[in-house]
Design a protein around this motif. Structure first.
Motif, mmCIF file in Angstrom:
data_model
loop_
_atom_site.group_PDB
_atom_site.id
_atom_site.type_symbol
_atom_site.label_atom_id
_atom_site.label_comp_id
_atom_site.label_asym_id
_atom_site.label_seq_id
_atom_site.Cartn_x
_atom_site.Cartn_y
_atom_site.Cartn_z
ATOM 1 N N LEU A 12 0.931 -1.286 -0.011
ATOM 2 C CA LEU A 12 0.028 0.002 -0.017
ATOM 3 C C LEU A 12 0.846 1.122 0.004
ATOM 4 N N GLU A 13 1.859 1.243 0.423
ATOM 5 C CA GLU A 13 3.095 2.091 0.395
ATOM 6 C C GLU A 13 3.216 2.813 -0.981
ATOM 7 N N THR A 14 3.286 1.777 -1.895
ATOM 8 C CA THR A 14 3.461 2.135 -3.279
ATOM 9 C C THR A 14 2.368 2.981 -3.822
ATOM 10 N N VAL A 15 1.103 2.953 -3.215
ATOM 11 C CA VAL A 15 -0.064 3.977 -3.588
ATOM 12 C C VAL A 15 0.228 5.337 -2.886
ATOM 13 N N ARG A 16 0.498 4.982 -1.842
ATOM 14 C CA ARG A 16 0.885 6.141 -0.934
ATOM 15 C C ARG A 16 1.861 7.231 -1.642
ATOM 16 N N ARG A 17 3.161 6.638 -2.013
ATOM 17 C CA ARG A 17 4.063 7.470 -2.623
ATOM 18 C C ARG A 17 3.561 7.840 -4.045
ATOM 19 N N PHE A 18 2.803 7.115 -4.884
ATOM 20 C CA PHE A 18 2.395 7.675 -6.079
ATOM 21 C C PHE A 18 1.298 8.939 -5.852
ATOM 22 N N VAL A 19 0.669 9.054 -4.788
ATOM 23 C CA VAL A 19 -0.269 10.061 -4.591
ATOM 24 C C VAL A 19 0.849 11.192 -4.335
ATOM 25 N N ARG A 64 -3.994 9.697 -10.152
ATOM 26 C CA ARG A 64 -3.293 10.036 -8.932
ATOM 27 C C ARG A 64 -4.219 11.186 -8.190
ATOM 28 N N GLU A 65 -5.014 12.003 -8.904
ATOM 29 C CA GLU A 65 -5.796 13.030 -8.090
ATOM 30 C C GLU A 65 -7.009 12.404 -7.725
ATOM 31 N N ALA A 66 -7.548 11.603 -8.541
ATOM 32 C CA ALA A 66 -8.992 10.674 -8.007
ATOM 33 C C ALA A 66 -8.681 9.938 -6.843
ATOM 34 N N LEU A 67 -7.274 9.428 -6.622
ATOM 35 C CA LEU A 67 -7.055 8.834 -5.213
ATOM 36 C C LEU A 67 -6.866 9.701 -4.341
ATOM 37 N N ASP A 145 -5.506 22.140 3.398
ATOM 38 C CA ASP A 145 -5.801 22.287 1.981
ATOM 39 C C ASP A 145 -4.504 22.746 1.250
ATOM 40 N N THR A 146 -3.518 23.190 2.065
ATOM 41 C CA THR A 146 -2.434 23.761 1.304
ATOM 42 C C THR A 146 -1.256 22.560 1.103
ATOM 43 N N CYS A 147 -1.536 21.586 1.704
ATOM 44 C CA CYS A 147 -0.756 20.226 1.913
ATOM 45 C C CYS A 147 -1.244 19.109 1.223
ATOM 46 N N ARG A 148 -2.433 18.398 1.612
ATOM 47 C CA ARG A 148 -2.845 17.115 1.153
ATOM 48 C C ARG A 148 -1.947 15.954 0.758
ATOM 49 N N TRP A 149 -0.863 15.859 1.701
ATOM 50 C CA TRP A 149 -0.078 14.940 1.657
ATOM 51 C C TRP A 149 -0.413 13.548 1.936
ATOM 52 N N ALA A 150 -0.281 12.450 1.566
ATOM 53 C CA ALA A 150 -0.722 11.151 1.782
ATOM 54 C C ALA A 150 -0.119 10.606 3.003
#
Ligand SMILES: [Zn+2]
Length: 186
Positions: A12-19, A64-67, A145-150
């Motif tokens: 799942l870390e791969t998904v987090r890194r992708f976002v 990426r943005e949909a995720l 909102d200025t961050c949105r980091w996964a």
């Protein structure tokens, strides 16, 4: 923010890194050319030498943005917004995600398509796996909102809101404090 935040378990870390290939706060984006996309997918073990084109890059960024939207919905256990759902389902269809019987984990989605479509499908398959094992609901994006980091929410109550208490959590607290102070002096 691109500093320390908790990694997600397993793949799942791969998904987090992708976002997080887009750092909204600094404006740095690791996926700005098709070749950057190809390199990223190959390094992540999702594609073996798939050559991306401009259309692939546009689709990958949309995924990426949909995720990111889907991870924002995880805060309130809200449904995934319709527009994001449409993007993800379109990518799943292009990847020909197919229910595949795995040796020990039952039926899981796996891409039948090759190339970049298949690689993005591999990413969506990781989402499916995480939904099945219960880790997906803890993957979130920072509410700033200025961050949105996964980040992966390890809190017991699954109530984490910021990628980092030290940075974004503190910033929110200071804003609230200044707000209360302005109210009490007005
Ligand atoms: Zn943050």
């Amino acid at each position: 923010m691109s500093g320390a935040s908790t990694p997600a378990p397993g793949r799942l870390e791969t998904v987090r890194r992708f976002v997080n290939t887009l750092d909204i706060e600094s404006g740095s984006d690791a996926l700005t050319t098709p070749s950057e996309l190809s390199a990223w997918l190959t390094a992540a073990g999702l594609a073996s030498g798939a050559r991306a084109g401009a259309d692939d890059l546009a689709r990958a960024v949309a995924v990426r943005e949909a995720l990111r939207e889907a991870l924002a919905a995880n805060h309130d256990r809200a449904p995934i917004p319709a527009a994001a759902l449409a993007v993800l389902n379109d990518a799943a269809a292009r990847a020909r995600l197919t229910a595949t019987l795995t040796p020990s984990d039952g039926w899981r989605p796996r891409p039948s398509a090759g190339g970049v479509d298949g690689a993005l499908g591999g990413l969506l398959a990781l989402v499916g796996d995480a939904m099945a094992d219960g880790t997906w609901a803890r993957l979130k994006v920072c509410v700033d909102d200025t961050c949105r980091w996964a980040f992966y929410d390890e809190s017991r109550a699954r109530s984490g809101r910021w990628c980092s208490m030290q940075v974004c959590g503190n910033r929110a607290k200071q804003r609230a404090w200044r707000g209360r102070r302005a109210e009490s002096t007005s």
